[in-house]
Design a protein around this motif. Structure first.
Motif, PDB file in Angstrom:
ATOM      1  N   UNK A  93       0.816  -1.181   0.000  1.00 26.45           N
ATOM      2  CA  UNK A  93       0.000   0.000   0.000  1.00 26.45           C
ATOM      3  C   UNK A  93       0.860   1.246   0.000  1.00 26.45           C
ATOM      4  N   UNK A  94       0.298   2.253  -0.596  1.00 30.89           N
ATOM      5  CA  UNK A  94       0.960   3.532  -0.736  1.00 30.89           C
ATOM      6  C   UNK A  94      -0.063   4.609  -0.405  1.00 30.89           C
ATOM      7  N   UNK A  95       0.331   5.864  -0.534  1.00 30.67           N
ATOM      8  CA  UNK A  95      -0.645   6.928  -0.296  1.00 30.67           C
ATOM      9  C   UNK A  95      -0.103   8.039   0.578  1.00 30.67           C
ATOM     10  N   UNK A  96      -1.037   8.693   1.255  1.00 30.81           N
ATOM     11  CA  UNK A  96      -0.698   9.869   2.063  1.00 30.81           C
ATOM     12  C   UNK A  96      -1.372   9.783   3.425  1.00 30.81           C
ATOM     13  N   UNK A  97      -0.619  10.079   4.468  1.00 29.11           N
ATOM     14  CA  UNK A  97      -1.173  10.125   5.821  1.00 29.11           C
ATOM     15  C   UNK A  97      -0.669  11.383   6.507  1.00 29.11           C
ATOM     16  N   UNK A  98      -1.499  12.419   6.488  1.00 28.51           N
ATOM     17  CA  UNK A  98      -1.147  13.677   7.133  1.00 28.51           C
ATOM     18  C   UNK A  98      -1.625  13.723   8.584  1.00 28.51           C
ATOM     19  N   UNK A  99      -2.369  12.708   8.995  1.00 30.86           N
ATOM     20  CA  UNK A  99      -2.854  12.674  10.377  1.00 30.86           C
ATOM     21  C   UNK A  99      -1.704  12.337  11.326  1.00 30.86           C
ATOM     22  N   UNK A 100      -0.965  11.281  11.000  1.00 28.32           N
ATOM     23  CA  UNK A 100       0.115  10.839  11.867  1.00 28.32           C
ATOM     24  C   UNK A 100       1.478  11.424  11.492  1.00 28.32           C
ATOM     25  N   UNK A 101       1.664  11.795  10.225  1.00 27.04           N
ATOM     26  CA  UNK A 101       3.000  12.235   9.808  1.00 27.04           C
ATOM     27  C   UNK A 101       2.950  13.447   8.877  1.00 27.04           C
ATOM     28  N   UNK A 102       2.361  14.551   9.327  1.00 23.14           N
ATOM     29  CA  UNK A 102       2.278  15.733   8.453  1.00 23.14           C
ATOM     30  C   UNK A 102       3.651  16.305   8.106  1.00 23.14           C
ATOM     31  N   UNK A 103       4.640  16.035   8.952  1.00 27.64           N
ATOM     32  CA  UNK A 103       5.977  16.591   8.725  1.00 27.64           C
ATOM     33  C   UNK A 103       6.666  15.964   7.508  1.00 27.64           C
ATOM     34  N   UNK A 104       6.170  14.818   7.045  1.00 28.96           N
ATOM     35  CA  UNK A 104       6.814  14.144   5.916  1.00 28.96           C
ATOM     36  C   UNK A 104       5.963  14.214   4.646  1.00 28.96           C
ATOM     37  N   UNK A 105       5.154  15.252   4.528  1.00 30.69           N
ATOM     38  CA  UNK A 105       4.255  15.381   3.372  1.00 30.69           C
ATOM     39  C   UNK A 105       4.978  15.242   2.046  1.00 30.69           C
ATOM     40  N   UNK A 106       6.063  15.958   1.875  1.00 31.70           N
ATOM     41  CA  UNK A 106       6.744  15.963   0.586  1.00 31.70           C
ATOM     42  C   UNK A 106       7.317  14.596   0.250  1.00 31.70           C
ATOM     43  N   UNK A 107       7.908  13.930   1.233  1.00 28.58           N
ATOM     44  CA  UNK A 107       8.458  12.593   1.014  1.00 28.58           C
ATOM     45  C   UNK A 107       7.342  11.607   0.681  1.00 28.58           C
TER      46      UNK A 107
END
Length: 262
Positions: A93-107
């Motif tokens: 799985x891939x995707x985006x999780x800004x709930x737990x790791x907003x600091x790594x958005x760009x990565x």
């Protein structure tokens, strides 16, 4: 017959359960769960995961790196090489999780794009995790032509507008045991609206055990409780819901059909 479209068999704490992996799978088969998709969360752990389930024809595997399990930059060539393997039926799985790791958005965004592009290259569907990243998830799927690969938003907990945007791209929506939780009224309202021909069911085990197993370690056998809750909510028979979601699964993941020897 049922299918668990998303589980993590390699992350089950079998010692605490007092069960072997074979017993977990046999329990699922006894509940008429005929197939399980074991989903990768780490490229570093992929080989061990694939080996652990390799003797079970009822289990297929994906390959990818979860946004919360990234230890650095995802190497696109490594991802491509692994996803080209015959036993890999999906990317993620891939995707985006800004709930737990907003600091790594760009990565996260860079890795997500790499997964989308690999999925298109190998013509295998995407398994997408998304949390608190509605607009960016859909925007990246659109801008990188993810509809050419297809895929699913798994363990869906977002609103209907996001579901509709994904459906418009040809994606499927997978529902987990979260919909049975007492505070999941908004999610249940979404489930009522989803087209049945784009609906999948999953456990996401060992996490998120559905009622009446809440608090226990989740396992594929419990996907029947998710199906039962949806069938009751939608006012259709459990048999019809099982048949529809199983057909949907094999339509989205056609490479799994070759594994159905049992």
């Amino acid at each position: 017959m049922f299918v668990d479209s998303h589980c993590h068999l390699d992350r089950l704490e079998l010692d605490k359960l007092g069960l072997s992996l074979q017993q977990v799978i046999e329990s699922a088969l006894e509940r008429q769960v005929e197939h399980m998709l074991c989903v990768s969360v780490s490229l570093a752990e992929f080989a061990a995961m694939a080996e652990a389930v390799s003797s079970f024809p009822q289990v297929s595997v994906s390959c990818g790196e979860h946004p919360l399990h990234q230890t650095g930059t995802v190497e696109p060539q490594q991802l491509l090489s692994l996803c080209q393997l015959a036993q890999v039926v999906a990317v993620g799985e891939t995707g985006l999780d800004y709930f737990y790791a907003p600091e790594s958005k760009l990565a996260q965004q860079d890795a997500f794009v790499s997964h989308i592009e690999v999925a298109r290259q190998v013509s295998k569907p995407l398994i997408v995790h998304t949390r608190d990243a509605r607009s960016d998830t859909i925007a990246l799927l659109k801008s990188h032509r993810a509809e050419q690969a297809g895929g699913v938003l798994h363990c869906f907990t977002e609103n209907y507008e996001m579901a509709k945007a994904a459906l418009d791209l040809g994606f499927y929506i997978s529902i987990s045991g979260i919909m049975t939780f007492r505070n999941a009224d908004e999610l249940r309202s979404v489930v009522k609206k989803l087209p049945l021909d784009r609906l999948l069911i999953e456990t996401d085990s060992p996490y998120l055990a559905p009622v009446p197993y809440r608090g226990k370690t989740n396992q594929p056998a419990y996907v029947t409780a998710v199906a039962s809750a949806i069938s009751e909510l939608r006012g259709i028979s459990l048999e019809s819901l099982a048949a529809q979601t199983t057909a949907n699964f094999y339509r989205l993941f056609p490479l799994c059909k070759a594994d159905l020897s049992v």
